[in-house]
Design an enzyme around this catalytic site. Structure first.
Site, PDB file in Angstrom:
ATOM      1  N   GLU A   1     -25.041  47.301 -88.050  1.00 47.73           N
ATOM      2  CA  GLU A   1     -24.243  47.077 -86.762  1.00 47.73           C
ATOM      3  C   GLU A   1     -22.589  46.963 -86.920  1.00 47.73           C
ATOM      4  O   GLU A   1     -22.284  46.900 -87.787  1.00 47.73           O
ATOM      5  CB  GLU A   1     -24.579  45.730 -86.296  1.00 47.73           C
ATOM      6  CG  GLU A   1     -25.911  45.478 -85.417  1.00 47.73           C
ATOM      7  CD  GLU A   1     -25.336  45.993 -83.809  1.00 47.73           C
ATOM      8  OE1 GLU A   1     -24.321  46.894 -83.728  1.00 47.73           O
ATOM      9  OE2 GLU A   1     -25.989  45.682 -82.966  1.00 47.73           O
ATOM     10  N   ASP A   2     -22.171  47.335 -85.800  1.00 46.34           N
ATOM     11  CA  ASP A   2     -20.937  47.640 -85.859  1.00 46.34           C
ATOM     12  C   ASP A   2     -20.064  46.037 -85.662  1.00 46.34           C
ATOM     13  O   ASP A   2     -19.257  45.612 -86.431  1.00 46.34           O
ATOM     14  CB  ASP A   2     -20.108  48.531 -84.746  1.00 46.34           C
ATOM     15  CG  ASP A   2     -20.620  48.171 -83.435  1.00 46.34           C
ATOM     16  OD1 ASP A   2     -21.534  47.209 -83.259  1.00 46.34           O
ATOM     17  OD2 ASP A   2     -20.185  48.762 -82.282  1.00 46.34           O
TER      18      ASP A   2
ATOM     19  N   ASP B   1     -21.594  39.700 -82.069  1.00 44.97           N
ATOM     20  CA  ASP B   1     -20.769  38.649 -81.138  1.00 44.97           C
ATOM     21  C   ASP B   1     -21.783  37.611 -80.702  1.00 44.97           C
ATOM     22  O   ASP B   1     -21.849  36.728 -81.269  1.00 44.97           O
ATOM     23  CB  ASP B   1     -20.611  39.967 -79.962  1.00 44.97           C
ATOM     24  CG  ASP B   1     -19.700  39.162 -78.965  1.00 44.97           C
ATOM     25  OD1 ASP B   1     -18.776  38.240 -79.307  1.00 44.97           O
ATOM     26  OD2 ASP B   1     -19.606  39.559 -77.946  1.00 44.97           O
TER      27      ASP B   1
ATOM     28  N   PHE C   1     -11.522  40.630 -78.188  1.00 48.85           N
ATOM     29  CA  PHE C   1     -12.017  42.006 -78.028  1.00 48.85           C
ATOM     30  C   PHE C   1     -11.422  42.966 -78.943  1.00 48.85           C
ATOM     31  O   PHE C   1     -10.213  42.985 -79.002  1.00 48.85           O
ATOM     32  CB  PHE C   1     -12.184  42.323 -76.678  1.00 48.85           C
ATOM     33  CG  PHE C   1     -12.754  43.474 -76.280  1.00 48.85           C
ATOM     34  CD1 PHE C   1     -14.269  43.475 -76.192  1.00 48.85           C
ATOM     35  CD2 PHE C   1     -12.109  45.051 -76.276  1.00 48.85           C
ATOM     36  CE1 PHE C   1     -14.906  44.741 -75.876  1.00 48.85           C
ATOM     37  CE2 PHE C   1     -12.937  45.997 -76.156  1.00 48.85           C
ATOM     38  CZ  PHE C   1     -14.314  45.956 -75.719  1.00 48.85           C
TER      39      PHE C   1
ATOM     40  N   ARG D   1     -13.170  55.101 -79.857  1.00 50.58           N
ATOM     41  CA  ARG D   1     -14.195  54.992 -80.774  1.00 50.58           C
ATOM     42  C   ARG D   1     -13.454  55.779 -82.098  1.00 50.58           C
ATOM     43  O   ARG D   1     -13.702  55.385 -83.127  1.00 50.58           O
ATOM     44  CB  ARG D   1     -15.603  55.747 -80.517  1.00 50.58           C
ATOM     45  CG  ARG D   1     -16.116  55.076 -79.458  1.00 50.58           C
ATOM     46  CD  ARG D   1     -17.794  55.320 -79.618  1.00 50.58           C
ATOM     47  NE  ARG D   1     -18.439  54.868 -78.339  1.00 50.58           N
ATOM     48  CZ  ARG D   1     -18.961  53.664 -78.338  1.00 50.58           C
ATOM     49  NH1 ARG D   1     -18.760  52.932 -79.186  1.00 50.58           N
ATOM     50  NH2 ARG D   1     -19.476  53.386 -77.248  1.00 50.58           N
TER      51      ARG D   1
HETATM   52  P1  IMP Z   1     -23.896  40.820 -78.724  1.00 51.36           P
HETATM   53  O1  IMP Z   1     -25.346  41.347 -78.469  1.00 51.36           O
HETATM   54  O2  IMP Z   1     -23.415  39.967 -77.940  1.00 51.36           O
HETATM   55  O3  IMP Z   1     -24.046  40.211 -80.248  1.00 51.36           O
HETATM   56  O4  IMP Z   1     -23.247  42.302 -78.859  1.00 51.36           O
HETATM   57  C1  IMP Z   1     -23.618  43.116 -79.859  1.00 51.36           C
HETATM   58  C2  IMP Z   1     -22.789  44.445 -78.978  1.00 51.36           C
HETATM   59  O5  IMP Z   1     -21.930  44.172 -78.046  1.00 51.36           O
HETATM   60  C3  IMP Z   1     -22.140  45.128 -80.359  1.00 51.36           C
HETATM   61  O6  IMP Z   1     -22.991  45.871 -81.017  1.00 51.36           O
HETATM   62  C4  IMP Z   1     -21.092  46.014 -79.639  1.00 51.36           C
HETATM   63  O7  IMP Z   1     -21.388  47.194 -79.220  1.00 51.36           O
HETATM   64  C5  IMP Z   1     -20.798  45.304 -78.568  1.00 51.36           C
HETATM   65  N1  IMP Z   1     -19.505  44.361 -78.746  1.00 51.36           N
HETATM   66  C6  IMP Z   1     -19.366  43.071 -79.160  1.00 51.36           C
HETATM   67  N2  IMP Z   1     -17.978  42.671 -79.087  1.00 51.36           N
HETATM   68  C7  IMP Z   1     -17.342  43.745 -79.197  1.00 51.36           C
HETATM   69  C8  IMP Z   1     -15.889  43.936 -79.067  1.00 51.36           C
HETATM   70  O8  IMP Z   1     -15.145  43.128 -79.564  1.00 51.36           O
HETATM   71  N3  IMP Z   1     -15.485  45.379 -78.926  1.00 51.36           N
HETATM   72  C9  IMP Z   1     -16.396  46.300 -78.869  1.00 51.36           C
HETATM   73  N4  IMP Z   1     -17.650  46.249 -78.754  1.00 51.36           N
HETATM   74  C10 IMP Z   1     -18.278  44.924 -78.680  1.00 51.36           C
HETATM   75 MG    MG Z   2     -23.274  48.252 -80.879  1.00 48.31          MG
END
Ligand code: IMP
Ligand code: MG
Length: 180
Positions: free
Chosen positions: A103-104, A107, A156, A169
């Protein structure tokens, strides 16, 4: 390194390419140390993880590892919708295999929970998650990723694969939204 502007928002330098590169090497060493499986399956979660996955996969240098791609979407603009859509599904048989999800960023954890469930339901032997970035204070569900590049505050961020509405990106460094 100066600030960058996207969609009228200003982002300031946050993690340099040098720091990212050094941490990627360390993560690869941890994975090599911990994974004894000859044939692990790495799963790059598109779109955001493609740059990290390319660097990490090369750095790991497993003799017999495979990589595949899955695409989910949970974000619109700069905030989570709380719902995850599977846009590109999984084709591989993961039964009995060690799966390493790349994963990148983790969150809220919603995506991570969905991903783990997918592989566990398909009888993977073990499922580990490696994420470049982790926002511990935003985590709402699931467990912490096994491997974390950088734990960061809930700002963010973009660059090094991470986007704002599909833009930014290609930046080599990571930037964080500037508070005014
Ligand atoms: P989660 O499901 O809320 O944990 O979010 C996961 C996905 O949301 C990540 O794989 C990202 O693609 C996107 N994401 C969450 N935070 C950020 C951020 O700060 N910048 C850009 N993309 C984000
Ligand atoms: Mg992602």
């Amino acid at each position: 390194m100066g600030n960058v502007v996207y969609d009228g928002l200003t982002f300031e330098p946050f993690i340099t390419r040098e720091k990212i590169a050094a941490r990627v090497i360390e993560l690869a060493q941890e994975l090599r140390r911990d994974i004894s499986d000859d044939n692990p399956l790495f799963v790059c979660v598109l779109n955001g993880s493609f740059i990290f996955a390319a660097d990490l996969f090369r750095a790991c240098d497993f003799p017999d590892a495979e990589i595949t791609f899955i695409r989910l979407k949970s974000y619109e603009g700069t905030s989570s919708t709380g719902q995850v859509k599977q846009v590109l599904g999984l084709n591989e048989n993961v039964e009995g295999r060690t799966v390493v999800i790349i994963e990148d960023i983790v969150d809220t954890g919603v995506t991570a929970v969905e991903l783990r469930r997918l592989f566990e339901d398909n009888n993977a032997k073990s499922v580990k998650m490696v994420t470049l970035l982790f926002k511990p204070s935003s985590l709402k569900c699931g467990k912490e990723p096994e491997y974390v590049g950088f734990a960061i505050p809930p700002a963010f961020v973009l660059g090094y694969g991470l986007d704002i509405d599909e833009k930014a990106r290609g930046l080599s460094d990571i930037y964080a939204l500037k508070k005014d």
